[in-house]
Write a protein that holds these residues in place. Structure first.
Motif, PDB file in Angstrom:
ATOM      1  N   LEU A  39       4.194   3.907  33.881  1.00  0.00           N
ATOM      2  CA  LEU A  39       4.671   3.404  32.618  1.00  0.00           C
ATOM      3  C   LEU A  39       5.279   4.489  31.929  1.00  0.00           C
ATOM      4  O   LEU A  39       6.179   4.443  31.050  1.00  0.00           O
ATOM      5  N   PHE A  40       4.943   5.886  32.089  1.00  0.00           N
ATOM      6  CA  PHE A  40       5.514   6.845  31.523  1.00  0.00           C
ATOM      7  C   PHE A  40       6.683   7.828  32.280  1.00  0.00           C
ATOM      8  O   PHE A  40       7.254   8.643  31.907  1.00  0.00           O
ATOM      9  N   ARG A  41       6.908   7.153  33.363  1.00  0.00           N
ATOM     10  CA  ARG A  41       8.125   7.598  34.220  1.00  0.00           C
ATOM     11  C   ARG A  41       9.263   7.321  33.399  1.00  0.00           C
ATOM     12  O   ARG A  41       9.557   6.492  32.707  1.00  0.00           O
ATOM     13  N   ASN A  42      10.362   8.119  33.792  1.00  0.00           N
ATOM     14  CA  ASN A  42      11.724   7.845  32.987  1.00  0.00           C
ATOM     15  C   ASN A  42      11.830   8.110  31.571  1.00  0.00           C
ATOM     16  O   ASN A  42      12.600   7.469  31.067  1.00  0.00           O
ATOM     17  N   LEU A  43      11.119   8.782  30.824  1.00  0.00           N
ATOM     18  CA  LEU A  43      10.984   9.151  29.593  1.00  0.00           C
ATOM     19  C   LEU A  43      11.830  10.308  29.507  1.00  0.00           C
ATOM     20  O   LEU A  43      11.944  11.384  30.511  1.00  0.00           O
ATOM     21  N   ASP A  44      12.741  10.426  28.535  1.00  0.00           N
ATOM     22  CA  ASP A  44      13.297  11.794  28.394  1.00  0.00           C
ATOM     23  C   ASP A  44      12.577  12.776  27.760  1.00  0.00           C
ATOM     24  O   ASP A  44      11.497  12.345  27.118  1.00  0.00           O
ATOM     25  N   GLU A  45      13.153  13.860  27.288  1.00  0.00           N
ATOM     26  CA  GLU A  45      12.140  15.039  26.871  1.00  0.00           C
ATOM     27  C   GLU A  45      11.729  14.560  25.580  1.00  0.00           C
ATOM     28  O   GLU A  45      10.615  14.675  25.205  1.00  0.00           O
ATOM     29  N   GLU A  46      12.598  14.114  24.834  1.00  0.00           N
ATOM     30  CA  GLU A  46      12.231  13.480  23.340  1.00  0.00           C
ATOM     31  C   GLU A  46      11.110  12.407  23.216  1.00  0.00           C
ATOM     32  O   GLU A  46      10.072  12.609  22.595  1.00  0.00           O
ATOM     33  N   GLN A  47      11.462  11.298  24.147  1.00  0.00           N
ATOM     34  CA  GLN A  47      10.486  10.410  24.057  1.00  0.00           C
ATOM     35  C   GLN A  47       9.063  10.708  24.622  1.00  0.00           C
ATOM     36  O   GLN A  47       8.000  10.505  24.079  1.00  0.00           O
ATOM     37  N   TYR A  48       8.960  11.811  25.590  1.00  0.00           N
ATOM     38  CA  TYR A  48       7.949  12.355  26.115  1.00  0.00           C
ATOM     39  C   TYR A  48       6.933  12.888  24.990  1.00  0.00           C
ATOM     40  O   TYR A  48       5.975  12.790  24.457  1.00  0.00           O
ATOM     41  N   LEU A  49       7.641  13.870  24.200  1.00  0.00           N
ATOM     42  CA  LEU A  49       7.232  14.536  23.232  1.00  0.00           C
ATOM     43  C   LEU A  49       6.407  13.695  22.154  1.00  0.00           C
ATOM     44  O   LEU A  49       5.569  13.762  21.416  1.00  0.00           O
ATOM     45  N   ASP A  50       7.591  12.601  21.768  1.00  0.00           N
ATOM     46  CA  ASP A  50       7.051  11.479  20.763  1.00  0.00           C
ATOM     47  C   ASP A  50       5.649  11.006  21.256  1.00  0.00           C
ATOM     48  O   ASP A  50       4.811  10.816  20.328  1.00  0.00           O
ATOM     49  N   VAL A  51       5.476  10.685  22.532  1.00  0.00           N
ATOM     50  CA  VAL A  51       4.401   9.901  22.943  1.00  0.00           C
ATOM     51  C   VAL A  51       3.134  10.934  22.776  1.00  0.00           C
ATOM     52  O   VAL A  51       2.153  10.419  22.461  1.00  0.00           O
TER      53      VAL A  51
END
Ligand code: 1OR
Length: 282
Positions: A39-51
């Motif tokens: 479910l966490f694949r394909n997040l860009d850097e900003e989305q990953y950080l937000d999560v």
């Protein structure tokens, strides 16, 4: 309000980012915990950080109810360590360990919790609030589930699975393309992928002890291959070649073992027919 939320929030929707301060060590532990979660694949850097920013650490002792069936959905959870059981009514339907996740359904569909989840050992969980989940993770998840829904419902092997089990498979699938004549798997190689044909055809070739390669099967949409090496921990028993352009949905070995557990007996039973096919042809 709940009614104002759409099923697929647009990417540029305003939302106040939740930031729960974390140590470097905590951020590192989150990275490991979600590293293998589809479910966490394909997040860009900003989305990953937000999560990562929005996650909160929950240390939960053994025998604690984390989610109660019928309750209101507030958080989505990822397991860092420990083990949990999942019940619908009295029946245990699945279990979770490090890297697993649960609690997405109530957040996706504004529905009551579909199951009860209880720790079976002291556990460390990372909780993601519903707004961050819906804003960042949900769109990917529901798109992928929709994309594979019809296809998976047509795959004979998977027909007996519950639709939720098919959704979990959809989360884990990745599509790969092959050109005419391209080898997808090669006899003798070590295997770590399982394939289901989405479109096109494939030919199965086997080199016997006489050193001659024979065609032993032809596969089409909905057929699968690559299961033997994973089931038996053995080298690839045959070569599979694309016949025209071929599109396959693939599962890695870990996902294969975990998600196809309920159809393992069918897979094994079907594999016994291979001998029959080969004997017919030679
Ligand atoms: P939730 O937010 O509803 C309970 O909270 C969670 O249990 C749910 O999200 C899923 O993450 C998880 N059917 C529904 N929910 C399930 C199931 C399940 N398994 C785990 N959860 N089934 C079992 C499939 C093996 C389908 C039974 C018909």
């Amino acid at each position: 309000s709940v009614s104002a939320e759409s099923m697929a929030p647009s990417a540029n929707q305003d939302f106040v980012k939740l930031v729960i301060p974390k140590s470097q060590a905590q951020a590192e532990r989150i990275k490991v915990s979600i590293g293998n979660n589809f479910l966490f694949r394909n997040l860009d850097e900003e989305q990953y950080l937000d999560v990562v920013n929005a996650m909160s650490e929950k240390r939960v002792p053994n025998q604690t109810t984390v989610i109660e069936q019928g309750g209101v959905g507030d958080y989505f959870y990822v397991v860092e360590s420990g083990t949990l059981d999942c019940f619908i009514g009295e029946a245990k339907v699945t279990n979770y360990e490090a890297g697993g996740s649960f609690g997405e359904l109530a957040l996706m569909y504004n529905a009551p919790r579909a199951a009860t989840i209880v720790t079976t050992s002291d556990s460390v969980l990372w909780a993601l609030d519903r707004i961050t989940f819906r804003t960042i993770l949900m769109e990917n998840t529901s798109r992928k589930r929709r994309m594979y829904e019809i296809f998976l419902s047509e795959v004979v092997l998977l027909k007996s699975l519950e639709s939720y089990e098919q959704h979990k498979i959809a989360d884990a699938l990745e599509s790969v393309y092959f050109e005419d004549g391209q080898e997808v798997v090669k006899q003798g190689d070590i295997g770590d992928q399982f394939y289901i044909i989405e479109s096109g055809e494939a030919i199965v070739l086997k080199t016997n002890t006489d050193g001659v390669q024979h065609q032993v099967n032809q596969l089409e949409r909905g057929s699968y291959f690559g299961e033997l090496a994973l089931l038996n921990d053995s080298p690839r028993a045959a070569t599979v070649v694309a016949h025209g352009r071929l599109k396959c949905a693939t599962l890695g070995k870990k996902a294969f073992t975990r998600l196809l557990g309920p159809v393992l007996d069918i897979l094994k039973r079907n594999s016994e027919n291979y001998h029959a096919i080969i004997n017919q042809q030679s």
